[in-house]
Enzyme design. Structure first.
Site, PDB file in Angstrom:
ATOM      1  N   ARG A 150       0.801  -1.222   0.000  1.00  0.00           N
ATOM      2  CA  ARG A 150       0.000   0.000   0.000  1.00  0.00           C
ATOM      3  C   ARG A 150       0.833   1.271   0.000  1.00  0.00           C
ATOM      4  O   ARG A 150       0.275   2.356   0.107  1.00  0.00           O
ATOM      5  CB  ARG A 150      -0.985  -0.028   1.167  1.00  0.00           C
ATOM      6  CG  ARG A 150      -1.938  -1.212   1.049  1.00  0.00           C
ATOM      7  CD  ARG A 150      -3.161  -1.130   1.937  1.00  0.00           C
ATOM      8  NE  ARG A 150      -3.997  -2.269   1.655  1.00  0.00           N
ATOM      9  CZ  ARG A 150      -4.043  -3.385   2.391  1.00  0.00           C
ATOM     10  NH1 ARG A 150      -3.300  -3.485   3.472  1.00  0.00           N
ATOM     11  NH2 ARG A 150      -4.819  -4.390   2.051  1.00  0.00           N
ATOM     12  N   GLY A 210      -1.582 -11.299   9.097  1.00  0.00           N
ATOM     13  CA  GLY A 210      -1.480 -12.686   9.520  1.00  0.00           C
ATOM     14  C   GLY A 210      -2.609 -13.168  10.389  1.00  0.00           C
ATOM     15  O   GLY A 210      -2.522 -14.248  10.986  1.00  0.00           O
ATOM     16  N   GLY A 211      -3.693 -12.382  10.493  1.00  0.00           N
ATOM     17  CA  GLY A 211      -4.802 -12.780  11.352  1.00  0.00           C
ATOM     18  C   GLY A 211      -5.469 -14.074  10.941  1.00  0.00           C
ATOM     19  O   GLY A 211      -6.211 -14.670  11.724  1.00  0.00           O
ATOM     20  N   GLU A 212      -5.217 -14.542   9.710  1.00  0.00           N
ATOM     21  CA  GLU A 212      -5.775 -15.810   9.235  1.00  0.00           C
ATOM     22  C   GLU A 212      -4.830 -16.981   9.447  1.00  0.00           C
ATOM     23  O   GLU A 212      -5.102 -18.096   8.999  1.00  0.00           O
ATOM     24  CB  GLU A 212      -6.097 -15.698   7.734  1.00  0.00           C
ATOM     25  CG  GLU A 212      -7.335 -14.907   7.409  1.00  0.00           C
ATOM     26  CD  GLU A 212      -7.215 -13.437   7.722  1.00  0.00           C
ATOM     27  OE1 GLU A 212      -8.196 -12.845   8.199  1.00  0.00           O
ATOM     28  OE2 GLU A 212      -6.118 -12.864   7.511  1.00  0.00           O
ATOM     29  N   TRP A 280      -3.957  -3.900   9.701  1.00  0.00           N
ATOM     30  CA  TRP A 280      -3.929  -3.759   8.255  1.00  0.00           C
ATOM     31  C   TRP A 280      -3.435  -2.420   7.763  1.00  0.00           C
ATOM     32  O   TRP A 280      -2.869  -2.314   6.678  1.00  0.00           O
ATOM     33  CB  TRP A 280      -5.345  -3.979   7.702  1.00  0.00           C
ATOM     34  CG  TRP A 280      -5.767  -5.398   7.674  1.00  0.00           C
ATOM     35  CD1 TRP A 280      -6.540  -6.053   8.592  1.00  0.00           C
ATOM     36  CD2 TRP A 280      -5.435  -6.374   6.683  1.00  0.00           C
ATOM     37  NE1 TRP A 280      -6.715  -7.367   8.228  1.00  0.00           N
ATOM     38  CE2 TRP A 280      -6.045  -7.575   7.050  1.00  0.00           C
ATOM     39  CE3 TRP A 280      -4.685  -6.325   5.501  1.00  0.00           C
ATOM     40  CZ2 TRP A 280      -5.930  -8.732   6.291  1.00  0.00           C
ATOM     41  CZ3 TRP A 280      -4.570  -7.482   4.753  1.00  0.00           C
ATOM     42  CH2 TRP A 280      -5.182  -8.667   5.151  1.00  0.00           C
ATOM     43  N   ASN A 298      -9.168  -9.263  12.878  1.00  0.00           N
ATOM     44  CA  ASN A 298      -9.948 -10.382  13.402  1.00  0.00           C
ATOM     45  C   ASN A 298      -9.142 -11.339  14.280  1.00  0.00           C
ATOM     46  O   ASN A 298      -7.918 -11.429  14.167  1.00  0.00           O
ATOM     47  CB  ASN A 298     -10.544 -11.192  12.244  1.00  0.00           C
ATOM     48  CG  ASN A 298      -9.486 -11.670  11.275  1.00  0.00           C
ATOM     49  OD1 ASN A 298      -9.073 -10.912  10.404  1.00  0.00           O
ATOM     50  ND2 ASN A 298      -9.023 -12.902  11.417  1.00  0.00           N
ATOM     51  N   ASP A 341     -15.571 -12.605  10.792  1.00  0.00           N
ATOM     52  CA  ASP A 341     -14.471 -11.949  10.083  1.00  0.00           C
ATOM     53  C   ASP A 341     -14.804 -10.499   9.732  1.00  0.00           C
ATOM     54  O   ASP A 341     -14.425 -10.002   8.675  1.00  0.00           O
ATOM     55  CB  ASP A 341     -14.078 -12.721   8.817  1.00  0.00           C
ATOM     56  CG  ASP A 341     -12.709 -12.284   8.291  1.00  0.00           C
ATOM     57  OD1 ASP A 341     -11.776 -12.175   9.091  1.00  0.00           O
ATOM     58  OD2 ASP A 341     -12.595 -12.019   7.078  1.00  0.00           O
ATOM     59  N   ASP A 343     -13.559  -7.767  10.913  1.00  0.00           N
ATOM     60  CA  ASP A 343     -12.506  -7.079  11.643  1.00  0.00           C
ATOM     61  C   ASP A 343     -12.433  -5.602  11.306  1.00  0.00           C
ATOM     62  O   ASP A 343     -12.916  -5.153  10.274  1.00  0.00           O
ATOM     63  CB  ASP A 343     -11.152  -7.733  11.376  1.00  0.00           C
ATOM     64  CG  ASP A 343     -10.876  -7.973   9.890  1.00  0.00           C
ATOM     65  OD1 ASP A 343     -11.825  -8.203   9.135  1.00  0.00           O
ATOM     66  OD2 ASP A 343      -9.705  -7.938   9.501  1.00  0.00           O
TER      67      ASP A 343
END
Length: 570
Positions: A150, A210-212, A280, A298, A341, A343
């Site tokens: 970004r 890396g929340g997943e 994020w 999340n 999810d 978040d």
């Protein structure tokens, strides 16, 4: 299909959207660019960054200024003449993949990034390449939602970049040469970086993705001169239980089985080591109080709450820290024990707001994936009000089931990671939204050692219409002032200007300018690829420009491209 393809097909049916472990990238005409040239800029001072909100020449921070208002103070391009806006130049990057960069402009030099962490320095007047940094990825790269980047930030004579393989780099702003390189975290454990750094008071602030993947999230400050760690704040504290909240921020019941969660906590203990909580987007910086404000994503696994009893602090929360020390000041949690999810992802914005008594106070606002804009007291993070819903909401908060339960909004939002813009003179916040009806399915699975860990799937409902909108909200009342419907979900970002305009793009390639007071469309351009990046503005040679990336988006599978497009008047 490989694991990546299976994950993408299972999750959305919308193309590859969530996870990858490869270095594949489409390189376009790699030999067409000229040898590197020096980017002739003066060192960027801290005072310049502090006063970026008043700068009508440069665009120095990812969201315009430390308050993240995305309000550009120049008005050469305005409601009367925007119809004459035309392409000034188009720059083609070497990477044809999801493009989410926020162009940074310093003294007529533009810095942009692409997927897979490339950086370009471009002449902002002509679109000619000055130099190109091509990052060499490490052996393992695990990431969510596309190989995006970004943007960068500039301080002094350095350009700061966070990379997909979880490194933080300082580049020479004139040449693109690496000055220092620091490992942020281990990508084999699920950590990655797609956000732009924020640099303030000789500190480089960065969160983590890396929340997943069962990570433990953080925000860190590194020394801007050396790359050494200054402080670390874990977004997941060792005690994540909280207050056993049964209602969300708007007062709706979330159907938690508190006794079952307490029983589970007694069996397994606090799950803080693998609870997710990625960050994020950039923090907002309050220079007056020396505090930062950011939002946390999340919990992990996303949809299965069984392995993570409790409120799961500080996931789905607004958090404030002391800038110098990283010490916790306050937080507000929007959704406790999130299993949808939804978040917090869009960056918070600092503006003065009316409190409940009508008094003007320093505030902080955040646009949620729920479709609400939340308005807080900056002093203690407390919630003052929330806006009317900007997207349809149905069956809130129906729990995911093994068969799949319908609930709106879907897992992409509302307002996804897309930064909002504000116009303090009108007390308006401008947000772009997604409407994607989804089924939520839960499935229990053990922690997979740094691999994708969703605890089920969220899938778009076949045959149901997806759409988007641009919405203007009065943050002092919570009322929607105007809304423009779009044929496809909106993701990317928005820009407001003193010329009475807002600019935003769509996944079908449309990039348009709207009257910021009414929402009336005043100008548009077809870019040929999804315009899913936040626009910027700047002036060079006495002319104001609007610039935006047109490269599509992995997360919602919009058409890919590789163009940075600048527009100006005659």
């Amino acid at each position: 299909m490989d694991r990546y393809s299976i994950a993408c097909a299972t999750l959305f049916g919308l193309g590859c959207t969530l996870a990858a472990s490869s270095h594949a990238q489409e390189v376009v005409n790699p030999d067409q660019w000229s040898p590197p040239r020096e980017a002739k800029i003066s060192p960027v001072t801290q005072d310049q960054l502090n006063t970026a909100d008043k700068n009508t020449t440069n665009f120095l921070l990812t969201n315009g200024n430390y308050a993240q208002t995305r309000f550009y103070p120049a008005k050469q391009i305005n409601r009367d003449n925007v119809k004459n806006l035309h392409v000034a130049w188009i720059f083609q990057t070497q990477v044809k993949e999801s493009l989410e960069t926020s162009p940074i402009v310093v003294d007529g030099v533009m810095y942009v990034t692409t997927s897979f962490s490339h950086v370009y320095a471009i002449d902002a007047k002509t679109g000619e390449q000055l130099w190109h940094y091509s990052h060499k990825m490490g052996p393992v790269t695990t990431y969510c939602c596309g190989p995006n980047n970004r943007g960068v930030q500039v301080l002094g004579d350095k350009v700061y970049l966070a990379t997909l393989d979880a490194k933080l780099l300082a580049l020479n702003a004139k040449t693109g040469d690496v000055v220092w390189n620091t490992d942020i975290a281990d990508p084999e454990l699920g950590y990655s970086e797609t956000m732009a750094p924020t640099v303030v008071k000789d500190k480089v602030l960065i969160g983590t993705n890396g929340g997943e993947y069962g990570i433990r999230g953080f925000v860190r400050a590194y020394d801007a001169k050396t790359g050494k760690l200054v402080w670390n704040f874990d977004t997941i504290p060792e005690n994540t239980v909280g207050v056993w909240a049964t209602k969300d921020a708007t007062g709706r019941d979330m159907h938690r089985d508190i006794q079952a969660e307490k029983d589970q906590l007694a069996k397994i203990g606090d799950p803080y080591k693998r609870l997710g909580g990625g960050v994020w987007q950039n923090p907002a910086v309050d220079l007056a109080t020396n505090r930062i404000y950011f939002v946390v994503g999340n919990p992990s696994p996303d949809l299965d709450g069984a392995p993570r009893p409790g409120d799961n602090l500080y996931t789905d929360s607004l958090v404030s820290l002391d800038l110098d020390t990283g010490k916790f000041v306050c937080h507000f949690q929007y959704i406790a024990h999130d299993v949808w999810d939804l978040d917090a992802a869009s960056p918070p914005v600092l503006v003065d707001v009316k409190d409940k008594s009508g008094k003007t106070i320093p505030g902080v606002i955040h646009a949620g994936k729920t479709g609400h804009i939340y308005v807080h007291d900056r002093k203690d993070c407390s919630l003052i009000r929330f806006s009317e819903a900007m997207v349809p909401q149905e069956n809130m908060w129906t729990l995911p089931t093994k068969e799949g339960a319908r609930m709106l909004p879907g897992a992409n939002g509302g307002v996804e990671w897309s930064p909002i813009a504000t116009d303090p003179g009108q007390d308006l916040a401008y947000a772009i939204n997604l409407h994607q009806p989804m089924h939520y399915r839960v499935e229990n699975s053990p922690y997979p050692n740094g691999k994708l860990w969703l605890g089920g799937a969220f899938t778009a409902i076949p045959g149901e219409k997806q759409s988007g909108n641009i919405t203007a909200v009065n943050y002092n009342t919570g009322k929607i002032k105007w809304q423009v419907k779009t044929p496809e979900p909106m993701i990317g970002g928005i820009l407001a200007t003193a010329g009475g305009l807002v600019f935003a793009g769509e996944g079908n390639g449309k990039f348009a300018a709207y009257n910021s007071s009414t929402g009336k469309e005043l100008w548009s351009f077809r870019a040929g690829a999804g315009v899913n990046a936040p626009p910027s503005s700047y002036m060079v040679g006495g002319k104001q420009y609007i610039v935006v990336g047109a490269g599509g988006n992995t997360q919602v599978n919009f058409r890919r491209g590789n163009n940075i497009i600048a527009f100006t008047l005659d």
